[in-house]
Design an enzyme around this catalytic site. Structure first.
Site, PDB file in Angstrom:
ATOM      1  CG  HIS A  99      -2.027   1.013   1.110  1.00  0.00           C
ATOM      2  ND1 HIS A  99      -1.875   2.333   1.506  1.00  0.00           N
ATOM      3  CD2 HIS A  99      -3.279   0.904   0.609  1.00  0.00           C
ATOM      4  CE1 HIS A  99      -3.007   2.980   1.261  1.00  0.00           C
ATOM      5  NE2 HIS A  99      -3.876   2.141   0.713  1.00  0.00           N
ATOM      6  CD  GLU A 152      -8.723  -3.084  -4.116  1.00  0.00           C
ATOM      7  OE1 GLU A 152      -9.697  -3.820  -4.286  1.00  0.00           O
ATOM      8  OE2 GLU A 152      -8.760  -1.874  -4.321  1.00  0.00           O
TER       9      GLU A 152
END
Ligand SMILES: CC(C)(COP(=O)(O)OP(=O)(O)OC[C@H]1O[C@@H](n2cnc3c(N)ncnc32)[C@H](O)[C@@H]1OP(=O)(O)O)[C@@H](O)C(=O)NCCC(=O)NCCS
Length: 215
Positions: A99, A152
């Protein structure tokens, strides 16, 4: 009602929790895109369409179906380590990991893992096993990068458990994030300045002396 049946309330609640979780998340790429478009004076429709375009990319909201593709490609837990080593060795990124901001566990991922586990099933346990192995191998191959699951990874697992087809994952994410985009659009529309970053040229220097222009 996607499959024409009244959904099990646990599955409906799981999708609802995912939708709540995805509403807004700072200056992510699609939100920033929507803000840039708004800053030009374009209308909210244009800003949302632009946000959808940014969201669709695999490094942003296009990842959850690809994270499931990864689970399919790995197939069984014992194949995980070799699969990840091959993928990283080939220069690929493991979808659903890493991320731009979080350098620790993404709190949304932690929540979605709990939601996935509350739904239960072999697929969920397989995803948890793959997560553990991928994190361990990435820590070895990419030391110091702190690569953990992002939103996700378990989003894909939860949506799959709830019967949402893969081709609708990104659209489902968009149905949630549109709330955040519109809030940002409203705020940005109170500003009059256009968002226009400057750029620094880093290409080759021109030849010295500069040759005369051809006649
Ligand atoms: C999300 C993402 C774009 C953030 O990237 P970032 O923080 O800008 O990180 P960088 O691109 O600077 O990468 C830092 C290092 O970690 C590696 N890395 C980052 N994510 C990785 C992943 N998912 N798998 C393998 N390696 C990864 C990069 O290759 C890079 O290695 P290097 O220093 O040897 O070149 C990135 O982690 C990624 O591509 N993840 C996969 C796609 C995904 O899940 N997207 C959904 C995001 S919510």
């Amino acid at each position: 009602m996607i499959d024409g049946e009244v959904p099990d309330p646990r599955r409906a609640r799981a999708v609802e929790q995912y939708l709540i979780l995805g509403i807004d998340h700072g200056f992510n790429a699609s939100t920033f895109t929507a803000r840039v478009v708004t800053s030009t004076g374009a209308d909210v429709g244009a800003a949302v369409v632009a946000g959808i375009g940014a969201l669709s990319g695999p490094l942003h909201g296009g990842a959850p179906s690809r994270a499931l593709d990864t689970l399919d490609a790995i197939g069984t837990p014992e194949r995980t380590e070799a699969w990840v080593r091959d993928a990283v060795g080939a220069g690929d990124r493991i979808m659903g990991f890493g991320h731009a901001v979080y350098k620790t566990a993404d709190p949304r991922s932690v929540m979605l893992r709990d939601i996935a586990r509350s739904l239960g099933g072999d697929r969920v346990e397989f995803a948890v096993q793959v997560e553990d192995t991928v994190e361990r191998v990435l820590a070895e191959l990419k030391p110091g990068r702190e690569l953990h699951t992002n939103v996700e990874y378990y989003a894909g697992v939860v949506m799959e458990q709830c019967g949402i087809p893969r081709e609708l994952f990104t659209s489902t994410f968009a149905a949630s994030r549109v709330v955040g985009w519109c809030a940002h659009v409203l705020e940005q529309s109170t500003e009059t300045a256009i968002i226009r970053p400057s750029a620094r040229y880093v290409g080759p220097e021109p030849p010295q002396p500069v040759p005369p222009a051809p006649r």
